[in-house]
Design an enzyme around this catalytic site. Structure first.
Site, PDB file in Angstrom:
ATOM      1  N   HIS A  26       4.189 -42.207  96.236  1.00 34.12           N
ATOM      2  CA  HIS A  26       3.170 -41.190  95.982  1.00 34.12           C
ATOM      3  C   HIS A  26       2.178 -41.102  97.148  1.00 34.12           C
ATOM      4  O   HIS A  26       0.961 -41.135  96.961  1.00 34.12           O
ATOM      5  CB  HIS A  26       2.439 -41.487  94.670  1.00 34.12           C
ATOM      6  N   ASP A  83      -0.771 -39.648  89.505  1.00 26.39           N
ATOM      7  CA  ASP A  83      -0.166 -40.359  90.630  1.00 26.39           C
ATOM      8  C   ASP A  83      -0.167 -39.522  91.905  1.00 26.39           C
ATOM      9  O   ASP A  83      -0.214 -40.061  93.006  1.00 26.39           O
ATOM     10  CB  ASP A  83       1.283 -40.748  90.306  1.00 26.39           C
TER      11      ASP A  83
END
Length: 357
Positions: free
Chosen positions: A97, A271
């Site tokens: 991420h 995220d």
């Protein structure tokens, strides 16, 4: 032969691990050395003895695993305390991420580590096979979180998600009809909620209409439609994904004022930065906060709440890719399966993912 390392996760509230003992056994049988940090599987109810019986070497400290591993497996992205363990010659395979984490991106580039992200590997149809199992679990948990935090003792409006005879159920809206959104809506429908799904792809709208067959209303998403939906939602679940990139902010702070007081926001997209302007990552230890009268649930590792299930589901999906990387090396694995190439986020001291440049 490749040295495959498994370290314990140290991100707060994270109890998953990146490899089950069954997965370790498969790698060991293929001739690879599997090195496991003691206690790495405890949060997922896997003991050190199970890894040892599977043929792995169990060592006491994380530093030893980081130092020995050629291919290092994690669940969550390295946090600051792990940056010094990154090094040239290491291939890291984990959720990254990076679009929402510039410090980690810079640390990976500076270290020379090759970093592959579970969430950007693709299959032959362009789907995200390693993100899917965690998205399915996160979506199902999102529906449960909405039901839980709508209860008055936890800050919510005091609305029972399924209602009661003669009393209307909770109105749950889902932004995004992908894997997360579909599973969130499925759970909310199963509990008897009045569910609305907003999706911007007309083709996907048609698929969802057929799948839910009237049990949820499915509407084309737009800023105007989002605003209208907010005004009559008890809970709203953010389930938007732009693979490898930051999530667009679909709900501004001003729009949040359209929600009823003590309604609940569940931002599964946190995220990647979150799809609500007011979202800030939370943990399982302190999962919610109240802003502008709205309860926000923004836990960045939702599947970590069910680690036994999550670890098994993740290994089921990742093991074929781990085996390819261990057997063939990165270039050989990409030649065998070109869908691995989009997973390479950082390589040779440079950012390789187009969405991050």
């Amino acid at each position: 032969m490749t040295v495959v390392g498994l370290v314990a996760e140290i991100k707060p509230g994270e109890r998953r691990c990146a490899l089950t003992p069954a997965g370790a056994r498969e790698l060991a049988r293929a001739g690879h050395d599997v090195v496991v940090q003691a206690g790495a599987g405890v949060g997922s109810d896997f003991s050190d003895a199970q890894y040892a019986e599977a043929g792995a070497s169990v060592v006491d400290d994380a530093a030893s695993v980081w130092a020995q591993a050629e291919l290092l497996l994690k669940v969550k992205e390295p946090i600051a305390a792990e940056y010094d363990s990154l090094r040239a010659g290491l291939t890291l395979f984990t959720f990254l991420h990076l679009a929402a984490d510039r410090p980690l991106t810079e640390a990976l580039v500076a270290s020379g580590t090759t970093a592959l992200a579970y969430e950007t590997i693709e299959d032959a149809e362009g789907r995200l096979p390693l993100l899917a199992p965690m998205s399915e679990i996160a979506g199902r948990l999102a529906g449960l979180a909405a039901a839980y935090f709508l209860q008055s003792p936890f800050g919510g409006r005091g609305v029972l998600i399924g209602g009661s005879p003669g009393v209307a159920p909770a109105r749950v809206s889902v932004l995004g009809g992908g894997v997360v959104g579909t599973h969130a809506a499925r759970v909310a429908c199963g509990m008897g909620a009045d569910v609305t799904i907003l999706e911007r792809s007309l083709a996907r709208v048609r698929q969802l209409e057929e799948r839910f067959d009237g049990r949820a209303r499915v509407l084309m998403s737009s800023q105007a439609q989002i605003a209208e939906t907010l005004s009559h939602s008890d809970a709203i679940i953010g389930a938007v994904l732009v693979p490898g990139a930051a999530t667009p902010k679909l709900v501004t702070r001003a729009m949040l004022g359209l929600l009823p007081a003590r309604s609940v926001v569940v931002d599964v997209a946190i995220d990647q930065g979150g799809c609500f302007e007011t979202s800030t990552a939370t943990t399982h230890d302190k999962p919610t906060y109240v802003l502008d009268g709205v309860v926000h649930y923004c836990v960045a590792n939702m599947p970590g709440a069910v680690p036994r299930t999550s670890t098994s589901a993740l290994t089921n999906a990742t093991l074929p890719y781990i085996s390819m990387l261990a057997d063939l090396g990165l270039d050989g694995a990409i030649a065998a399966d070109p869908g691995i190439a989009p997973g390479v986020n950082v390589r040779g001291g440079e950012v390789a993912a187009a969405a991050l440049t």
